[in-house]
Design a protein around this motif. Sequence first.
Motif, PDB file in Angstrom:
ATOM      1  N   UNK A  89       0.830  -1.214   0.000  1.00  0.00           N
ATOM      2  CA  UNK A  89       0.000   0.000   0.000  1.00  0.00           C
ATOM      3  C   UNK A  89       0.858   1.256   0.000  1.00  0.00           C
ATOM      4  N   UNK A  90       1.903   1.248   0.823  1.00  0.00           N
ATOM      5  CA  UNK A  90       2.762   2.420   0.992  1.00  0.00           C
ATOM      6  C   UNK A  90       3.466   2.782  -0.306  1.00  0.00           C
ATOM      7  N   UNK A  91       4.020   1.785  -0.982  1.00  0.00           N
ATOM      8  CA  UNK A  91       4.724   2.055  -2.236  1.00  0.00           C
ATOM      9  C   UNK A  91       3.758   2.452  -3.352  1.00  0.00           C
ATOM     10  N   UNK A  92       2.526   1.935  -3.321  1.00  0.00           N
ATOM     11  CA  UNK A  92       1.545   2.250  -4.352  1.00  0.00           C
ATOM     12  C   UNK A  92       1.084   3.701  -4.278  1.00  0.00           C
ATOM     13  N   UNK A  93       1.152   4.296  -3.113  1.00  0.00           N
ATOM     14  CA  UNK A  93       0.732   5.689  -2.953  1.00  0.00           C
ATOM     15  C   UNK A  93       1.622   6.637  -3.758  1.00  0.00           C
ATOM     16  N   UNK A  94       2.914   6.350  -3.832  1.00  0.00           N
ATOM     17  CA  UNK A  94       3.858   7.302  -4.429  1.00  0.00           C
ATOM     18  C   UNK A  94       4.463   6.851  -5.765  1.00  0.00           C
ATOM     19  N   UNK A  95       4.856   5.574  -5.882  1.00  0.00           N
ATOM     20  CA  UNK A  95       5.657   5.158  -7.034  1.00  0.00           C
ATOM     21  C   UNK A  95       4.917   5.278  -8.369  1.00  0.00           C
ATOM     22  N   UNK A  96       3.669   4.806  -8.525  1.00  0.00           N
ATOM     23  CA  UNK A  96       2.994   4.957  -9.828  1.00  0.00           C
ATOM     24  C   UNK A  96       2.911   6.412 -10.289  1.00  0.00           C
ATOM     25  N   UNK A  97       2.614   7.330  -9.358  1.00  0.00           N
ATOM     26  CA  UNK A  97       2.545   8.751  -9.719  1.00  0.00           C
ATOM     27  C   UNK A  97       3.925   9.269 -10.097  1.00  0.00           C
ATOM     28  N   UNK A  98       4.965   8.806  -9.396  1.00  0.00           N
ATOM     29  CA  UNK A  98       6.323   9.212  -9.735  1.00  0.00           C
ATOM     30  C   UNK A  98       6.699   8.761 -11.134  1.00  0.00           C
ATOM     31  N   UNK A  99       6.307   7.545 -11.503  1.00  0.00           N
ATOM     32  CA  UNK A  99       6.634   7.011 -12.833  1.00  0.00           C
ATOM     33  C   UNK A  99       5.958   7.835 -13.929  1.00  0.00           C
ATOM     34  N   UNK A 100       4.669   8.133 -13.765  1.00  0.00           N
ATOM     35  CA  UNK A 100       3.954   8.907 -14.781  1.00  0.00           C
ATOM     36  C   UNK A 100       4.481  10.334 -14.875  1.00  0.00           C
ATOM     37  N   UNK A 101       4.829  10.931 -13.729  1.00  0.00           N
ATOM     38  CA  UNK A 101       5.337  12.301 -13.737  1.00  0.00           C
ATOM     39  C   UNK A 101       6.709  12.405 -14.390  1.00  0.00           C
ATOM     40  N   UNK A 102       7.510  11.344 -14.243  1.00  0.00           N
ATOM     41  CA  UNK A 102       8.829  11.348 -14.868  1.00  0.00           C
ATOM     42  C   UNK A 102       8.693  11.421 -16.385  1.00  0.00           C
ATOM     43  N   UNK A 103       7.662  10.778 -16.943  1.00  0.00           N
ATOM     44  CA  UNK A 103       7.489  10.699 -18.396  1.00  0.00           C
ATOM     45  C   UNK A 103       6.687  11.864 -18.963  1.00  0.00           C
ATOM     46  N   UNK A 104       5.815  12.468 -18.157  1.00  0.00           N
ATOM     47  CA  UNK A 104       4.966  13.537 -18.654  1.00  0.00           C
ATOM     48  C   UNK A 104       5.696  14.882 -18.633  1.00  0.00           C
ATOM     49  N   UNK A 105       5.387  15.691 -19.634  1.00  0.00           N
ATOM     50  CA  UNK A 105       5.988  17.035 -19.673  1.00  0.00           C
ATOM     51  C   UNK A 105       5.382  17.917 -18.596  1.00  0.00           C
ATOM     52  N   UNK A 106       4.055  17.808 -18.395  1.00  0.00           N
ATOM     53  CA  UNK A 106       3.374  18.568 -17.358  1.00  0.00           C
ATOM     54  C   UNK A 106       3.172  17.666 -16.145  1.00  0.00           C
ATOM     55  N   UNK A 107       3.957  17.887 -15.119  1.00  0.00           N
ATOM     56  CA  UNK A 107       3.944  17.026 -13.931  1.00  0.00           C
ATOM     57  C   UNK A 107       3.003  17.625 -12.880  1.00  0.00           C
ATOM     58  N   UNK A 108       1.714  17.564 -13.168  1.00  0.00           N
ATOM     59  CA  UNK A 108       0.736  18.226 -12.304  1.00  0.00           C
ATOM     60  C   UNK A 108      -0.052  17.219 -11.487  1.00  0.00           C
ATOM     61  N   UNK A 109      -0.610  17.723 -10.384  1.00  0.00           N
ATOM     62  CA  UNK A 109      -1.499  16.942  -9.528  1.00  0.00           C
ATOM     63  C   UNK A 109      -2.521  17.908  -8.947  1.00  0.00           C
ATOM     64  N   UNK A 110      -3.789  17.534  -8.969  1.00  0.00           N
ATOM     65  CA  UNK A 110      -4.826  18.439  -8.477  1.00  0.00           C
ATOM     66  C   UNK A 110      -4.704  18.613  -6.967  1.00  0.00           C
ATOM     67  N   UNK A 111      -5.342  19.663  -6.476  1.00  0.00           N
ATOM     68  CA  UNK A 111      -5.280  19.965  -5.035  1.00  0.00           C
ATOM     69  C   UNK A 111      -5.823  18.794  -4.215  1.00  0.00           C
ATOM     70  N   UNK A 112      -6.990  18.259  -4.622  1.00  0.00           N
ATOM     71  CA  UNK A 112      -7.598  17.159  -3.870  1.00  0.00           C
ATOM     72  C   UNK A 112      -6.768  15.876  -3.968  1.00  0.00           C
ATOM     73  N   UNK A 113      -6.207  15.604  -5.153  1.00  0.00           N
ATOM     74  CA  UNK A 113      -5.335  14.436  -5.291  1.00  0.00           C
ATOM     75  C   UNK A 113      -4.100  14.575  -4.413  1.00  0.00           C
ATOM     76  N   UNK A 114      -3.582  15.786  -4.332  1.00  0.00           N
ATOM     77  CA  UNK A 114      -2.401  16.037  -3.504  1.00  0.00           C
ATOM     78  C   UNK A 114      -2.713  15.775  -2.031  1.00  0.00           C
ATOM     79  N   UNK A 115      -3.862  16.276  -1.566  1.00  0.00           N
ATOM     80  CA  UNK A 115      -4.246  16.051  -0.172  1.00  0.00           C
ATOM     81  C   UNK A 115      -4.500  14.566   0.089  1.00  0.00           C
ATOM     82  N   UNK A 116      -5.084  13.884  -0.916  1.00  0.00           N
ATOM     83  CA  UNK A 116      -5.317  12.447  -0.765  1.00  0.00           C
ATOM     84  C   UNK A 116      -4.024  11.672  -0.692  1.00  0.00           C
TER      85      UNK A 116
END
Length: 321
Positions: free
Chosen positions: A72-99
């Motif tokens: 659970x702990x690794x799933x919270x951060x690693x998938x988002x890190x992988x997508x952000x590394x590849x995307x030009x716009x590394x954004x996350x919404x306010x609610x997603x960030x709080x979640x």
Amino acid sequence: MESGNRSTVTEFTLSGLTDSLGINISFAILFLILYLMTLSGNLLIITAVNHDPRLHSPMYFLLSNLSFLDICYSTVTIPKMITNVLLEKKSITFNQCMGQLFFLHFFGGTECFLLTFMAYDRYVAICNPLRYHIVMNHTFCIRLVIISWVAGFLHSFTQAFLTYQLPFCGPNKINHFFCDVHPLSVLACSGTLLIDIFIIANSGMISLACFLVLMFSYLGIIITILKIHSAEGRRKAFSTCAAHILVVIIFFGPCVFIYLRPPINYSADKMVSLLYTILTPLLNPIIYTMRNKEMTSALKRLLGLKISPQNHMKEDIKNQL
């Protein structure tokens, strides 16, 4: 757009590792491989503990819960890190960030308490072995796990609630790979001293308190081990808790460094955060199985690998003792 916490920021931008596309792709592939290894290793431990009757003991029950937490702990951060590394716009919404912040501290806080209870399990097993099965009975172990989850939830809810109260007016670029309390608090557009104090007291002191309890527990264990006259007995006793000590140091060391200080961004924070978000969940299955013959044999049986009759007989004798 106004939100309930007086913030005008509706999304944040996470910082990347580098501006080079080739290096970013290499990092994404590396993170994906490590994540898949983390999932497979911890799932194997959970399956082995639940499948093999020889592992139906308090230590392995707590270990399987730790493996579930690591997934659970690794799933919270690693998938988002992988997508952000590849995307030009590394954004996350306010609610997603709080979640993300909430679940990061939920699973991380729960793991802090669970590791502390696992140290208590080893303390009873080595320092009071005759009463071990009386003290660490199944009902008591379930209560320890429930307490860990409830305490982790209360810790996480407090962190998320305090961070949500911060007013964000811009800039909205988080100098980190994921949303956390310190990188967010430095973006607040008004004085946050009181909230910062509560955040440090809640997160930092919990990490430090659990770490000190763990160290004192293992100090008592080491003292007990040194009193054992037999060298073989000392070796066996120490091997049962050596792996746990290593996990505690790898997990709590970075947490104390990150959270037990004011919210100031250091260049080393990103590298240190990789230790407890990627490396620790990956190493836990390896550390707990590397020198654990019972777990190694259980995994071999689970995977259909052959065990020599002599080794199988030794295990049966050991389980009967």
